[in-house]
Design an enzyme around this catalytic site. Structure first.
Site, PDB file in Angstrom:
ATOM      1  CG  ASP A   1      -1.764  -1.263   1.283  1.00  0.00           C
ATOM      2  OD1 ASP A   1      -2.195  -1.727   0.229  1.00  0.00           O
ATOM      3  OD2 ASP A   1      -1.949  -1.791   2.392  1.00  0.00           O
TER       4      ASP A   1
ATOM      5  CG  HIS B   1      -1.692  -1.919  -7.447  1.00  0.00           C
ATOM      6  ND1 HIS B   1      -0.807  -2.563  -8.257  1.00  0.00           N
ATOM      7  CD2 HIS B   1      -1.407  -2.359  -6.186  1.00  0.00           C
ATOM      8  CE1 HIS B   1      -0.025  -3.345  -7.531  1.00  0.00           C
ATOM      9  NE2 HIS B   1      -0.385  -3.252  -6.273  1.00  0.00           N
TER      10      HIS B   1
END
Ligand code: IMO
Ligand code: MG
Length: 430
Positions: free
Chosen positions: A13, A41
């Protein structure tokens, strides 16, 4: 021309989606090479937010061919859902290529992910529940089903019924669960296979020829270096090769074809799921970072654990991946803190340690030693030039580059494409 790998340097992340999207502006190919739909994403263009789990983010750029390569585990149902969502937004999905060697995630993988997690009790991994580990385990046991078999209905039916028989034995006898109906799974999944069949390509040769013809290739790493099955904080890792080397393993592209490795880290640290996290802040400051940074998982919605920047961990992963340069993301999230802290060493059993411990028990004992820096109160989210950042922000960025022994080539100050400050354009040149 350049072949560039983008990887996360911590526990995921890190805003890899944004960096890949930036590089994709000049790319011919964007390639996913590891993991599956456990990745989340995100790319923000103007007011539009795009969340990707299996399709490479390069799909947002018209001239880019996107590749789901050999090392990926593909959930056909999730992939078909993503295709539909992209088409609905007017994006041409004919530019997607899927390797026949990629393995598919089937319903028993999700079932085993859940069963194994719940049977571990307090030592659970905290997986995303997407069936990733069980699918890779089948691949290694050589009972996995590859895309090339999946798109041939007769072979798929034969393989599926043989594997489901074994899986049902374990589901019923070991876990006392309900068996799967092979025919029902086949009937549902053969419809996905028909959708996927036209995308199937020998992607290793596609990329080899592209490379020979001076194409620009971005390798979109999923997860991150400390979630790597070999080099991460095992067993609290994912089941794929998330480091830079994974790009070669997962595509068949040889190491000498790679020009650069761009490592992505946040200006602070987060982790989802279980496992040691030395700089974690289980207090109001951690909560404040979570709130400012909207630190909730893209894939599972779980609140992410938050903490200060850990230069011990990043120096280690930067070295491990021969990282050419770093992009520092979410710097704007730290605006408004009186003081910001950076972990410069750990204390383990009363000793000062500056090398990231390999052993998980050692790491679990690590207490962070922080250096405190003055914070900044200014909103930096619309600043375009490094020179225009507040002095304390510049000092913070310089401190990090110094501690992790790697230059910083880009700083991100917001989710949008244009909220990006370039420090070294050459590093980001394709
Ligand atoms: P991106 O690409 C953050 C974590 C899970 C869990 C562990 C194992 O968005 O950065 P798995 O389902 O993979 O077997 O779970 O790995 N994890 C991630 N955390 N970002 C990710 O991907 C992750 N992919 C896996 O939370 O702790
Ligand atoms: Mg994510």
């Amino acid at each position: 021309m350049a072949n560039v790998i983008v990887i996360g340097l911590l526990w995921g992340d890190e805003a890899k989606g944004k960096v890949v999207d930036f590089l994709a502006q000049e790319a011919d190919y964007v390639v996913r090479y590891n993991g599956g739909n456990n990745a989340g994403h995100t790319v923000v263009v103007g007011e539009s937010v795009y969340k990707f789990h299996t399709v490479p983010v390069g799909i947002l750029h018209e001239g880019v061919t996107v590749v789901i390569a050999d090392g990926v585990v593909l959930d056909p149902k999730v992939f078909c859902g993503e295709l539909l969502a992209l088409k609905e937004r007017g994006i041409n999905t004919n530019r997607i290529k899927v390797s026949g060697n990629a393995h598919i995630i089937l319903p028993y993988h999700n079932i085993f992910d859940e069963l194994e997690e719940s049977s571990k009790g307090s030592s659970k991994i905290g997986t995303t529940g997407m069936g990733i580990g069980p699918c890779y385990a089948d691949k290694m046991s050589r009972i996995g089903i590859r895309i090339s078999e999946f798109v041939d209905p007769q072979r798929f039916r034969e393989r599926l019924s043989a594997v489901i028989k074994r899986k049902n034995d374990i589901i019923t006898k070991v876990y006392g669960g309900k068996p799967l109906d092979a025919e029902a799974v086949f009937n549902e999944y053969k419809a996905y296979a028909e959708v996927i069949a036209p995308f199937v390509t020998n992607t290793a040769m596609l990329l080899y020829n592209a490379s020979k013809n001076y194409a620009n290739i971005v390798f979109e790493g999923a997860h991150a270096s400390l979630l790597d099955i070999d080099h991460g904080t095992y067993p609290y890792v994912t089941s794929s090769h998330c480091g830079a080397g994974g790009a070669c393993i997962g595509t068949g592209v040889g190491p000498t074809s790679i020009d650069r490795v761009i490592g992505v880290v946040k200006a602070y640290t987060t982790r989802v799921g279980e496992g040691p996290f030395p700089t974690e802040l289980e207090c109001a400051t951690g909560e404040r970072i979570r709130k400012n940074g909207n630190e909730y998982g893209t894939t599972t919605g779980r609140p992410r654990r938050c903490g200060w920047f850990d230069s011990v961990a990043v120096r280690y992963t930067s070295a491990l991946n021969a990282t050419s340069a770093i992009t520092l993301s979410l710097l704007d999230v730290l605006s408004g803190f009186d003081k910001v802290k950076v972990c410069t060493a750990y204390e383990i059993d009363g000793k000062r340690v500056t090398d990231f411990p390999q052993d998980i028990e050692e790491l679990a004992k690590a207490k962070p030693i922080f250096e405190e820096l003055p914070g900044w109160s200014e909103d930096i989210s619309e600043i375009k030039e490094f020179a225009d950042l507040p002095e304390n922000t510049k000092r913070y960025v310089a401190k990090i580059a110094d501690l992790v022994e790697t230059p910083i080539c880009m700083v991100s100050v917001g989710r949008r494409r244009d909220q990006t400050i370039i420090l070294d354009a050459e590093m980001l040149q394709m």
